[in-house]
Design a protein around this motif. Structure first.
Motif, mmCIF file in Angstrom:
data_model
loop_
_atom_site.group_PDB
_atom_site.id
_atom_site.type_symbol
_atom_site.label_atom_id
_atom_site.label_comp_id
_atom_site.label_asym_id
_atom_site.label_seq_id
_atom_site.Cartn_x
_atom_site.Cartn_y
_atom_site.Cartn_z
ATOM 1 N N ASN A 1 0.852 -1.176 0.000
ATOM 2 C CA ASN A 1 0.000 0.000 0.000
ATOM 3 C C ASN A 1 0.896 1.237 0.000
ATOM 4 O OD1 ASN A 1 -3.206 -0.470 0.766
ATOM 5 N ND2 ASN A 1 -1.872 -2.195 1.254
ATOM 6 N N GLU A 2 0.467 2.245 -0.739
ATOM 7 C CA GLU A 2 1.272 3.450 -0.896
ATOM 8 C C GLU A 2 1.165 4.343 0.338
ATOM 9 O OE1 GLU A 2 1.654 5.799 -4.802
ATOM 10 O OE2 GLU A 2 0.194 6.956 -3.620
ATOM 11 N N ALA A 3 2.310 4.760 0.836
ATOM 12 C CA ALA A 3 2.363 5.694 1.966
ATOM 13 C C ALA A 3 2.748 7.070 1.439
ATOM 14 C CB ALA A 3 3.378 5.229 2.999
ATOM 15 N N THR A 4 1.972 8.076 1.796
ATOM 16 C CA THR A 4 2.307 9.456 1.449
ATOM 17 C C THR A 4 3.080 10.073 2.613
ATOM 18 O OG1 THR A 4 0.357 9.715 0.048
ATOM 19 C CG2 THR A 4 1.390 11.729 0.864
ATOM 20 N N ILE A 5 4.245 10.620 2.322
ATOM 21 C CA ILE A 5 5.109 11.209 3.346
ATOM 22 C C ILE A 5 5.295 12.679 3.014
ATOM 23 C CG2 ILE A 5 7.301 11.021 4.561
ATOM 24 C CD1 ILE A 5 7.557 8.188 3.434
ATOM 25 N N GLU A 6 4.874 13.526 3.922
ATOM 26 C CA GLU A 6 4.950 14.976 3.714
ATOM 27 C C GLU A 6 6.147 15.541 4.467
ATOM 28 O OE1 GLU A 6 1.294 16.769 4.788
ATOM 29 O OE2 GLU A 6 0.161 15.824 3.170
ATOM 30 N N GLY A 7 7.036 16.171 3.726
ATOM 31 C CA GLY A 7 8.202 16.809 4.324
ATOM 32 C C GLY A 7 8.055 18.318 4.344
ATOM 33 N N ASP A 8 8.923 18.950 5.081
ATOM 34 C CA ASP A 8 8.941 20.406 5.171
ATOM 35 C C ASP A 8 10.344 20.823 5.567
ATOM 36 O OD1 ASP A 8 8.156 23.018 5.131
ATOM 37 O OD2 ASP A 8 6.585 22.826 6.646
ATOM 38 N N ALA A 9 10.584 22.130 5.634
ATOM 39 C CA ALA A 9 11.914 22.607 6.014
ATOM 40 C C ALA A 9 11.806 24.019 6.563
ATOM 41 C CB ALA A 9 12.864 22.579 4.817
ATOM 42 N N GLU A 10 12.720 24.339 7.475
ATOM 43 C CA GLU A 10 12.867 25.698 7.985
ATOM 44 C C GLU A 10 14.282 26.161 7.677
ATOM 45 O OE1 GLU A 10 12.004 25.682 12.114
ATOM 46 O OE2 GLU A 10 9.826 25.524 11.842
ATOM 47 N N SER B 1 13.422 -7.146 0.992
ATOM 48 C CA SER B 1 12.615 -6.209 0.201
ATOM 49 C C SER B 1 13.376 -5.762 -1.035
ATOM 50 C CB SER B 1 12.259 -4.993 1.051
ATOM 51 O OG SER B 1 11.709 -3.971 0.243
ATOM 52 N N GLU B 2 12.637 -5.549 -2.093
ATOM 53 C CA GLU B 2 13.143 -4.944 -3.319
ATOM 54 C C GLU B 2 12.314 -3.696 -3.649
ATOM 55 O OE1 GLU B 2 15.801 -5.714 -5.268
ATOM 56 O OE2 GLU B 2 16.380 -7.161 -3.717
ATOM 57 N N ALA B 3 11.799 -3.053 -2.603
ATOM 58 C CA ALA B 3 10.942 -1.880 -2.814
ATOM 59 C C ALA B 3 11.712 -0.786 -3.540
ATOM 60 C CB ALA B 3 10.434 -1.360 -1.474
ATOM 61 N N ARG B 4 11.025 -0.089 -4.404
ATOM 62 C CA ARG B 4 11.615 1.013 -5.161
ATOM 63 C C ARG B 4 11.725 2.247 -4.266
ATOM 64 N NH1 ARG B 4 11.812 0.377 -10.517
ATOM 65 N NH2 ARG B 4 11.694 2.643 -10.854
ATOM 66 N N PRO B 5 12.661 3.130 -4.558
ATOM 67 C CA PRO B 5 12.827 4.345 -3.747
ATOM 68 C C PRO B 5 11.578 5.231 -3.806
ATOM 69 C CG PRO B 5 14.753 3.968 -5.139
ATOM 70 C CD PRO B 5 13.694 3.017 -5.616
ATOM 71 N N PRO B 6 11.457 6.167 -2.888
ATOM 72 C CA PRO B 6 10.311 7.080 -2.895
ATOM 73 C C PRO B 6 10.279 7.900 -4.173
ATOM 74 C CG PRO B 6 11.552 7.270 -0.841
ATOM 75 C CD PRO B 6 12.373 6.439 -1.764
ATOM 76 N N ALA B 7 9.070 8.248 -4.590
ATOM 77 C CA ALA B 7 8.902 9.067 -5.791
ATOM 78 C C ALA B 7 7.682 9.975 -5.598
ATOM 79 C CB ALA B 7 8.728 8.184 -7.023
ATOM 80 N N PRO B 8 7.779 11.215 -6.055
ATOM 81 C CA PRO B 8 8.964 11.849 -6.630
ATOM 82 C C PRO B 8 10.036 12.055 -5.579
ATOM 83 C CG PRO B 8 7.264 13.500 -6.265
ATOM 84 C CD PRO B 8 6.636 12.175 -5.955
ATOM 85 N N ALA B 9 11.285 12.031 -6.034
ATOM 86 C CA ALA B 9 12.401 12.160 -5.105
ATOM 87 C C ALA B 9 12.788 13.605 -4.865
ATOM 88 C CB ALA B 9 13.604 11.390 -5.636
ATOM 89 N N ASP B 10 12.245 14.545 -5.651
ATOM 90 C CA ASP B 10 12.717 15.932 -5.603
ATOM 91 C C ASP B 10 11.602 16.914 -5.260
ATOM 92 O OD1 ASP B 10 11.249 15.600 -7.896
ATOM 93 O OD2 ASP B 10 12.748 16.455 -9.245
ATOM 94 N N ALA B 11 10.687 16.510 -4.415
ATOM 95 C CA ALA B 11 9.575 17.378 -4.030
ATOM 96 C C ALA B 11 9.362 17.291 -2.524
ATOM 97 C CB ALA B 11 8.294 16.978 -4.773
ATOM 98 N N PRO B 12 8.683 18.262 -1.932
ATOM 99 C CA PRO B 12 8.444 18.197 -0.481
ATOM 100 C C PRO B 12 7.657 16.962 -0.054
ATOM 101 C CG PRO B 12 8.032 20.410 -1.295
ATOM 102 C CD PRO B 12 8.226 19.553 -2.493
ATOM 103 N N THR B 13 6.720 16.533 -0.888
ATOM 104 C CA THR B 13 5.898 15.367 -0.557
ATOM 105 C C THR B 13 6.233 14.227 -1.509
ATOM 106 O OG1 THR B 13 4.105 16.754 0.282
ATOM 107 C CG2 THR B 13 3.542 14.509 -0.348
ATOM 108 N N THR B 14 6.408 13.040 -0.937
ATOM 109 C CA THR B 14 6.740 11.878 -1.754
ATOM 110 C C THR B 14 5.824 10.718 -1.393
ATOM 111 O OG1 THR B 14 8.607 10.548 -2.564
ATOM 112 C CG2 THR B 14 8.437 10.868 -0.186
ATOM 113 N N ARG B 15 5.942 9.642 -2.155
ATOM 114 C CA ARG B 15 5.146 8.431 -1.911
ATOM 115 C C ARG B 15 6.072 7.224 -1.965
ATOM 116 N NH1 ARG B 15 2.355 11.962 -4.741
ATOM 117 N NH2 ARG B 15 3.252 11.301 -6.718
ATOM 118 N N PHE B 16 5.784 6.275 -1.073
ATOM 119 C CA PHE B 16 6.621 5.088 -0.984
ATOM 120 C C PHE B 16 5.742 3.880 -0.741
ATOM 121 C CE2 PHE B 16 8.848 2.119 1.929
ATOM 122 C CZ PHE B 16 9.759 1.605 1.015
#
Length: 503
Positions: free
Chosen positions: A268-277, A296-311
């Motif tokens: 199941n896809e997990a949405t991970i929200e990042g932020d920064a100060e 595991s052979e899970a693929r890396p999170p995508a998109p890799a270059d945005a504040p929010t990613t999915r894994f």
């Protein structure tokens, strides 16, 4: 003054006085009067009374005025003046003939003081050091008789404030500002002001506590650049003094912000929200998978270059995903999120191996089943996506093969949400090539990231006309999701033609 009839009039008159004198009577009517003498000598006064019938009587009074000493007159209330500011002091003197000299002097005080002129009724006072000064005025008459009076002057000054040298402080870290302030009386109030700050800054000064003569405040620079803080102290005389502090916000690496833990079911896809100060601008986001669950052979999170990613985790276990941010100064900061892939099914079997370019197949034989490669067996032929109907009401007791990996490593997973009670058997078939080490993990009984049992790694061979089939273990499911696992761990060769074979 006595009369049988009412007194209609009474009064005083001055009949004689010394030559040159200008004496006065006040009042001239009534039984009582005051004589003001201007010269020494004899003064002759007459008192006259008249009754209602017009009869009058009078008498004389002789007053002999003698020469007395002069009188010095000073301001009675304490005078106040700021430091180094001239203060005009008006004195005076009185004498029955006349005051012939005036003399001002400083009796005492905390420092030197200037008086000018010193020989006139009115003088000008000036002093630099704060505190209380006592001044004396002495007057003399022609007979050299003297008299003195004393007046008090309090020299006040604004508080003395001492700001520190410029302070360099890292951004987003609170810095304590300390200013020393003293006064000759008492400081009754202080004020902190932020006069200047970098663009887009929302920093503010938070007043702190006082310890003796030291006053403190806290500033948290949130942008690089200069912050100008003014401190003002006000004393009980209403005088105030200020000084300014310069705080220089220096760059610090950005703080990456990501959740500590995210839980999700495998596949199941997990949405991970990042932020920064940061004290500037974030110019780069980078997500990485830095730790996988074993097998595991899970693929890396995508998109890799945005504040929010999915894994998407592919098997149960723990994964760690790292977010790294870079700011416009080139500084970086990171944070890590633990992704817990939780096996919530009543029965979950996972299999993976260590050899690339090979194909190992996971099998699960239903409770009561006795033939592999039939609908009693969940495997790649009949179980991908939607498995065979194993007879219970609904689909919750039917198996499902989530992944069929044919190119090496796995994983392959078989799940049953609510397995019927009974004994299920797990098997692994070497479909193509040889696995140096195949591993099976068994989850049962509900939510967990850790398997109840791990089997292997086991070498199984998939070459020739017959291939290895590894009978791994039996899983007993009981009511209430209770389970127990009994190892079988037996390998035998079976035909590679897809034909059924016994349990």
């Amino acid at each position: 003054m006595e009369s049988e009839t009412p007194i209609a009039f009474s009064g005083w008159s001055l009949e004689a006085q010394p030559p040159g004198a200008m004496a006065g009577l006040d009042p001239t009517t009534g039984p009582t009067a005051t004589l003001r003498q201007s010269l020494a000598g004899d003064y002759l006064l007459r008192f006259t009374a008249r009754d209602a019938e017009g009869r009058e009587e009078s008498c004389q009074v002789r007053v002999e005025s003698i020469v007395g000493p002069p009188r010095a007159i000073c301001p009675e209330d304490e005078l106040r003046t700021p430091s180094n500011v001239p203060l005009t002091i008006e004195g005076d003197g009185f004498d029955d003939v006349g005051v012939v000299s005036y003399r001002w002097a400083v009796l005492d005080g905390p420092g030197d003081a200037a008086l000018a002129p010193r020989n006139a009724p009115t003088t000008v006072f000036r002093a630099e050091r704060t505190g209380t000064y006592r001044l004396e005025l002495t007057v003399a008459d022609a007979d050299m008789a003297t008299h003195s009076c004393v007046t008090t002057v309090r020299v006040v000054g604004p508080p003395a404030v001492f700001c520190p040298d410029p302070i360099e402080a890292p951004t987003r870290r609170p810095v304590t500002l300390e200013v020393r302030a003293t006064d000759d009386t008492r400081i009754v109030d202080v004020r902190w002001e932020l006069l200047a700050q970098p663009p887009e800054s929302r920093a503010r000064v938070v007043p702190g506590e006082r310890e003796g003569d030291v006053y403190s405040a806290t500033l948290t620079p949130d942008r690089q650049g200069e912050y100008v803080v003014r401190f003002t102290a006000i004393d009980e005389d209403g005088l105030e003094a200020s000084c300014e502090l310069l705080v220089i916000g220096t760059p610090t690496p950005p703080d990456a912000i990501c959740p500590d833990v995210v839980e999700v079911r495998p596949l199941n896809e997990a949405t991970i929200e990042g932020d920064a100060e940061d004290d500037g601008r974030i110019v780069r986001w980078r997500w990485e998978l830095i730790e996988r669950a074993e097998g595991s052979e899970a693929r890396p999170p995508a998109p890799a270059d945005a504040p929010t990613t999915r894994f998407t985790p592919d098997i149960a276990g723990e994964y760690r995903v790292r977010l790294t941010v870079r700011d416009d100064d080139g500084d970086e900061g990171s944070c890590v999120t633990l992704v817990r892939a939780v096996a919530t099914e009543g029965l979950r079997v996972e299999m993976f191996w260590d050899t690339d370019g090979t194909d190992m197949d996971l099998h699960l034989l239903r409770a009561g089943g006795d033939r592999w490669r039939t609908n009693e067996d969940c495997y790649y032929v009949n179980c991908i996506g939607r498995g065979p109907d194993w007879g219970g009401p609904g689909a919750e007791d039917n198996p499902r093969l989530d992944i069929d990996n044919t190119s090496g490593f796995g994983p392959e997973n078989i799940n049953i949400e609510e397995p019927e009670p009974g004994v299920y058997r797990i098997g692994v078939y070497a479909y193509r090539g040889t696995a140096r080490g195949a591993t099976v993990r068994v989850h049962c009984g509900g939510s967990t990231t850790e398997p109840q049992e791990i089997f292997g790694p086991r070498r199984i061979d998939g070459t020739g006309s017959t291939h290895d089939f590894w009978r791994v273990a039996d899983v007993r499911i009981e009511a209430g999701r209770r389970c127990s696992i009994e190892p079988v761990d037996r390998v035998e060769r079976v035909q590679h033609d897809g034909s059924p074979f016994p349990r």
